[in-house]
Design an enzyme around this catalytic site. Sequence first.
Site, short mmCIF file in Angstrom:
data_model
loop_
_atom_site.label_atom_id
_atom_site.label_comp_id
_atom_site.label_asym_id
_atom_site.label_seq_id
_atom_site.Cartn_x
_atom_site.Cartn_y
_atom_site.Cartn_z
N LYS A 1 29.83 67.20 46.70
CA LYS A 1 29.88 67.54 48.12
C LYS A 1 30.32 66.34 48.98
CE LYS A 1 27.07 71.63 47.95
NZ LYS A 1 26.75 71.68 46.50
C1 PLP Z 1 26.99 72.73 45.65
C2 PLP Z 1 27.02 72.48 44.19
C3 PLP Z 1 27.61 73.39 43.28
C4 PLP Z 1 28.17 74.72 43.72
O1 PLP Z 1 29.36 74.60 44.47
P1 PLP Z 1 29.91 75.83 45.36
O2 PLP Z 1 31.03 75.26 46.14
O3 PLP Z 1 28.75 76.27 46.21
O4 PLP Z 1 30.35 76.91 44.43
C5 PLP Z 1 27.65 73.04 41.93
N1 PLP Z 1 27.11 71.87 41.48
C6 PLP Z 1 26.54 70.99 42.32
C7 PLP Z 1 25.96 69.74 41.77
C8 PLP Z 1 26.47 71.25 43.69
O5 PLP Z 1 25.90 70.36 44.50
#
Ligand code: PLP
Length: 462
Positions: free
Chosen positions: A112
Amino acid sequence: MRYISTRGQAPALSFEEVVLTGMASDGGLYIPETIPTLGHDELAAMAGLSYAEIAFRVMQPYVNGEIDDDTFRGIVKEAYATFSHDAVVPLNQLDANHFLLELFHGPTLAFKDVALQLLGRILDHFLKKRGERAVIMGATSGDTGSAAIEGCRHCDNLDIFILHPHNRVSEVQRRQMTTVLADNVFNVAIEGNFDDAQAMVKASFADQGFLEGTRLVAVNSINWARIMAQVVYYVASAVALGAPHRAVSFCVPSANFGNVFAGYIAKRMGLPVKQFVIATNANDILHRTLCDNDFSKQELKATLAPSMDIVVSSNFERLLFEAYGRDGAAVKALLERFQHEPTALAEAPLATLRESFASHSVDDATILEVIREAHHRTQEILDPHTATGYRAAERARADATTPMITLATAHPAKFAEAVVKAGFPGVPLPPHMDDLLEREERYTVLPAELSAVQAFVAENRR
Ligand SMILES: *Cc1c(COP(=O)(O)O)cnc(C)c1O
């Protein structure tokens, strides 16, 4: 370029407006009116460029001249200079034709950061230009909160308030938020659970009167700029493995579908992608929909890959909009039905989705097995989210000759519980975080009452 809503009834907006707006007024999500393309030569010319330069070239059409090129280049460079690896998102080879794309070298050790390091800076740029300030409010059960805080801590025109459930977030995750002592960062521990925190944030967006005119901004993955930032690493990694001269496939550990949707946009821009494999944990709505056409909500299950624990995948709406031929009325009808009862996609859109997407669901016991197996075969310790991807890539890939790139969405030190359960002694935090457990923390405990939270925000915003 303008941005339009997936439900077809909200006004079209500019890039600046879309970044500041979040959800469309008709309940839909914004998407570009036309998807820009990168030609064969433009992709070929990216080979060997820095991540920041590829990022600039991929995102520039979406920004639409609303930030001048030099300024935008500077913003992008600054955002990715916060990553601890020179490649920003390095590729790591697992076997002859399977690669991990390590998206966890940012400040909070999860993917993120890639989007939020950029989004904070873009927001700050637009707010400064407008002579405005804004408040960000979010609720977190762990992951997103710290990435949002790290993305905003240096932004002069933003105050960020992140609510987490008191005593219900792991110590590492709490400290990643509460040890950021910047003047514009406010951590609130709510005496309640995540749903209480989430409900208070939602209510605050619905009625913003308590802020007396100051704008409230959402930084969750419905914000288009987050998707845009994630398109870049699909392009950069594919080019590193020989695109546009050869195609690649991707496997994406998925929850709200923002990440894999960005990959789909990269494909629509012209990147040769053979297949997307969607990996889910036991919260498998995406897998059930693709595999059995069972588009229905199920109880939330707490798993060893908690950042993928969801009931509904909010960004799936964007893909439905494309699969339904951009028929906003059809998307609206489908999603309204879905709110109340189990439903199914129409045949033609489902067939379209199955041309590009496959899926696989991985339960907790299998996550532990995969962490052990991957270590045995490659010496790598995978985080539990990435482990779902490793398994799904092997089980659902269409062919062995196309390179498979599995997205490593978090660093294993961040999810030590699963790693320890799999039988390993744990994974040390990387050097820039090794004193995390000794750093000073700051947060405010508040009751799970909307009025108390809103009064706190109103008093403390600058
Ligand atoms: C947010 C997240 C996901 C999922 O990603 P999306 O964009 O919501 O599909 C997967 N793995 C981790 C570690 C995350 O923080």
